[in-house]
Design a protein around this motif. Structure first.
Motif, PDB file in Angstrom:
ATOM      1  N   ALA A  35     -35.597 -29.184  21.457  1.00 35.52           N
ATOM      2  CA  ALA A  35     -35.060 -28.130  20.188  1.00 35.52           C
ATOM      3  C   ALA A  35     -34.144 -27.131  20.729  1.00 35.52           C
ATOM      4  N   ALA A  36     -32.694 -27.460  20.527  1.00 36.49           N
ATOM      5  CA  ALA A  36     -31.762 -26.504  21.046  1.00 36.49           C
ATOM      6  C   ALA A  36     -31.872 -25.363  20.060  1.00 36.49           C
ATOM      7  N   PRO A  37     -31.445 -24.172  20.695  1.00 29.45           N
ATOM      8  CA  PRO A  37     -31.456 -22.927  19.663  1.00 29.45           C
ATOM      9  C   PRO A  37     -30.601 -23.071  18.822  1.00 29.45           C
ATOM     10  N   PRO A  38     -30.711 -22.286  17.652  1.00 33.03           N
ATOM     11  CA  PRO A  38     -29.896 -22.408  16.434  1.00 33.03           C
ATOM     12  C   PRO A  38     -28.218 -22.173  16.812  1.00 33.03           C
ATOM     13  N   GLU A  39     -28.029 -21.354  17.642  1.00 35.60           N
ATOM     14  CA  GLU A  39     -26.629 -21.262  17.940  1.00 35.60           C
ATOM     15  C   GLU A  39     -25.893 -22.252  18.598  1.00 35.60           C
ATOM     16  N   VAL A  40     -26.715 -23.102  19.387  1.00 34.25           N
ATOM     17  CA  VAL A  40     -26.128 -24.320  19.932  1.00 34.25           C
ATOM     18  C   VAL A  40     -25.984 -25.388  18.931  1.00 34.25           C
ATOM     19  N   HIS A  41     -26.777 -25.397  17.865  1.00 30.19           N
ATOM     20  CA  HIS A  41     -26.572 -26.386  16.919  1.00 30.19           C
ATOM     21  C   HIS A  41     -25.574 -26.035  15.912  1.00 30.19           C
ATOM     22  N   GLY A  42     -25.412 -24.763  15.892  1.00 29.74           N
ATOM     23  CA  GLY A  42     -24.281 -23.947  15.082  1.00 29.74           C
ATOM     24  C   GLY A  42     -23.037 -24.375  15.551  1.00 29.74           C
ATOM     25  N   GLN A  43     -22.863 -24.314  16.916  1.00 26.73           N
ATOM     26  CA  GLN A  43     -21.634 -24.630  17.602  1.00 26.73           C
ATOM     27  C   GLN A  43     -21.220 -26.000  17.469  1.00 26.73           C
ATOM     28  N   VAL A  44     -22.109 -26.847  17.517  1.00 28.30           N
ATOM     29  CA  VAL A  44     -21.764 -28.298  17.093  1.00 28.30           C
ATOM     30  C   VAL A  44     -21.236 -28.379  15.597  1.00 28.30           C
ATOM     31  N   LEU A  45     -22.108 -27.688  14.765  1.00 26.69           N
ATOM     32  CA  LEU A  45     -21.669 -27.772  13.467  1.00 26.69           C
ATOM     33  C   LEU A  45     -20.169 -27.216  13.030  1.00 26.69           C
ATOM     34  N   TYR A  46     -20.094 -26.096  13.698  1.00 29.07           N
ATOM     35  CA  TYR A  46     -18.665 -25.502  13.778  1.00 29.07           C
ATOM     36  C   TYR A  46     -17.426 -26.335  14.354  1.00 29.07           C
ATOM     37  N   GLN A  47     -17.852 -27.029  15.497  1.00 22.88           N
ATOM     38  CA  GLN A  47     -16.682 -28.231  15.891  1.00 22.88           C
ATOM     39  C   GLN A  47     -16.414 -29.244  14.767  1.00 22.88           C
ATOM     40  N   GLN A  48     -17.570 -29.576  14.147  1.00 22.06           N
ATOM     41  CA  GLN A  48     -17.568 -30.741  13.142  1.00 22.06           C
ATOM     42  C   GLN A  48     -16.950 -30.154  11.941  1.00 22.06           C
ATOM     43  N   LEU A  49     -17.472 -29.068  11.440  1.00 23.04           N
ATOM     44  CA  LEU A  49     -17.091 -28.780  10.032  1.00 23.04           C
ATOM     45  C   LEU A  49     -15.992 -27.760  10.132  1.00 23.04           C
ATOM     46  N   CYS A  50     -15.843 -26.786  10.848  1.00 25.30           N
ATOM     47  CA  CYS A  50     -15.096 -25.619  10.673  1.00 25.30           C
ATOM     48  C   CYS A  50     -13.802 -25.488  11.498  1.00 25.30           C
ATOM     49  N   ALA A  51     -13.823 -26.274  12.519  1.00 24.17           N
ATOM     50  CA  ALA A  51     -12.867 -26.129  13.535  1.00 24.17           C
ATOM     51  C   ALA A  51     -11.267 -26.944  12.919  1.00 24.17           C
ATOM     52  N   SER A  52     -11.464 -27.653  12.145  1.00 21.32           N
ATOM     53  CA  SER A  52     -10.120 -28.139  11.647  1.00 21.32           C
ATOM     54  C   SER A  52      -9.329 -26.953  10.994  1.00 21.32           C
ATOM     55  N   CYS A  53      -9.846 -25.799  10.577  1.00 25.75           N
ATOM     56  CA  CYS A  53      -9.165 -24.910  10.002  1.00 25.75           C
ATOM     57  C   CYS A  53      -9.332 -23.395  10.601  1.00 25.75           C
ATOM     58  N   HIS A  54     -10.717 -23.370  11.309  1.00 24.37           N
ATOM     59  CA  HIS A  54     -10.943 -21.964  12.168  1.00 24.37           C
ATOM     60  C   HIS A  54     -10.954 -22.324  13.559  1.00 24.37           C
ATOM     61  N   SER A  55     -10.902 -20.878  13.965  1.00 21.40           N
ATOM     62  CA  SER A  55     -11.153 -20.930  15.410  1.00 21.40           C
ATOM     63  C   SER A  55     -11.893 -19.520  15.832  1.00 21.40           C
ATOM     64  N   ILE A  56     -12.585 -19.479  16.699  1.00 22.60           N
ATOM     65  CA  ILE A  56     -13.366 -17.943  17.030  1.00 22.60           C
ATOM     66  C   ILE A  56     -12.078 -17.073  17.425  1.00 22.60           C
ATOM     67  N   ALA A  57     -11.322 -17.524  18.057  1.00 19.57           N
ATOM     68  CA  ALA A  57     -10.078 -16.539  18.831  1.00 19.57           C
ATOM     69  C   ALA A  57      -8.892 -16.346  18.150  1.00 19.57           C
ATOM     70  N   TYR A  58      -8.403 -17.388  17.398  1.00 23.61           N
ATOM     71  CA  TYR A  58      -7.149 -17.101  16.854  1.00 23.61           C
ATOM     72  C   TYR A  58      -7.105 -17.928  15.427  1.00 23.61           C
ATOM     73  N   ASN A  59      -6.016 -17.240  14.439  1.00 26.34           N
ATOM     74  CA  ASN A  59      -5.854 -17.795  13.000  1.00 26.34           C
ATOM     75  C   ASN A  59      -5.226 -19.111  13.183  1.00 26.34           C
ATOM     76  N   GLY A  60      -5.536 -19.984  12.178  1.00 22.91           N
ATOM     77  CA  GLY A  60      -5.037 -21.123  12.028  1.00 22.91           C
ATOM     78  C   GLY A  60      -4.951 -21.249  10.634  1.00 22.91           C
ATOM     79  N   VAL A  61      -5.235 -22.390  10.023  1.00 28.39           N
ATOM     80  CA  VAL A  61      -5.386 -22.756   8.486  1.00 28.39           C
ATOM     81  C   VAL A  61      -6.184 -21.309   7.897  1.00 28.39           C
ATOM     82  N   GLY A  62      -7.218 -21.005   8.372  1.00 27.11           N
ATOM     83  CA  GLY A  62      -8.208 -20.217   8.072  1.00 27.11           C
ATOM     84  C   GLY A  62      -8.263 -18.987   9.095  1.00 27.11           C
ATOM     85  N   PRO A  63      -8.900 -18.004   8.846  1.00 25.75           N
ATOM     86  CA  PRO A  63      -8.807 -16.805   9.989  1.00 25.75           C
ATOM     87  C   PRO A  63      -9.559 -17.118  11.026  1.00 25.75           C
ATOM     88  N   ALA A  64      -9.331 -16.433  11.984  1.00 28.06           N
ATOM     89  CA  ALA A  64     -10.135 -16.249  13.357  1.00 28.06           C
ATOM     90  C   ALA A  64     -11.776 -15.632  12.948  1.00 28.06           C
TER      91      ALA A  64
END
Length: 142
Positions: A35-64
């Motif tokens: 049972a991984a902590p929520p933030e670990v599963h969230g990181q996987v989801l972020y890569q799968q669902l969000c990373a095509s437009c967003h990044s933690i550190a820089y603006n892309g199609v969507g804001p950082a």
């Protein structure tokens, strides 16, 4: 007949052995590893669902997303937000991010984000990741 031929009894023996060993091996695996902590599963989801437009550190199609918590919506530097998002009075926190991810167009009509996250658990895990990643990034920059 195509396929693998096993000597009589070998296949059933191996199935019985696997069915015996697999539950035994689970006893050796710590529950925390399953049972991984929520933030670990969230990181996987972020890569799968969000990373095509967003990044933690820089603006892309969507804001950082760095420092998104307690930030006014539409206010991160160097990103061209919709007028609707800039005019909103939303401050990002767990509740507002959940509403946003559930249905961005309903929460702030006229925004540019055309994506939603239907699962409440996935939204909670993504928010845990954003909170964790944003605070870790902010601590590293101090």
């Amino acid at each position: 007949m195509n396929g693998i031929l096993f000597p009589r009894g070998v296949f059933s023996l191996s199935l019985r052995l696997v069915s015996f060993l697999c539950p035994s091996l689970l006893v050796l695996v710590p529950v925390s590893a399953l049972a991984a902590p929520p933030e670990v599963h969230g990181q996987v989801l972020y890569q799968q669902l969000c990373a095509s437009c967003h990044s933690i550190a820089y603006n892309g199609v969507g804001p950082a997303h760095q420092g998104v918590f307690n930030r006014k919506a539409g206010s991160a530097p160097d990103y061209e937000y919709s007028d609707a998002l800039k005019a909103s009075r939303v401050i990002w926190n767990e509740k507002t991010l959940d509403q946003w991810l559930r249905n961005p167009e309903q929460f702030i009509p006229g925004n540019k984000m055309g994506f939603l996250v239907a699962s409440p658990q996935d939204r909670a895990d993504l928010i845990a990741y954003l909170k964790h990643a944003g605070s870790a990034t902010n601590a590293a920059n101090k």
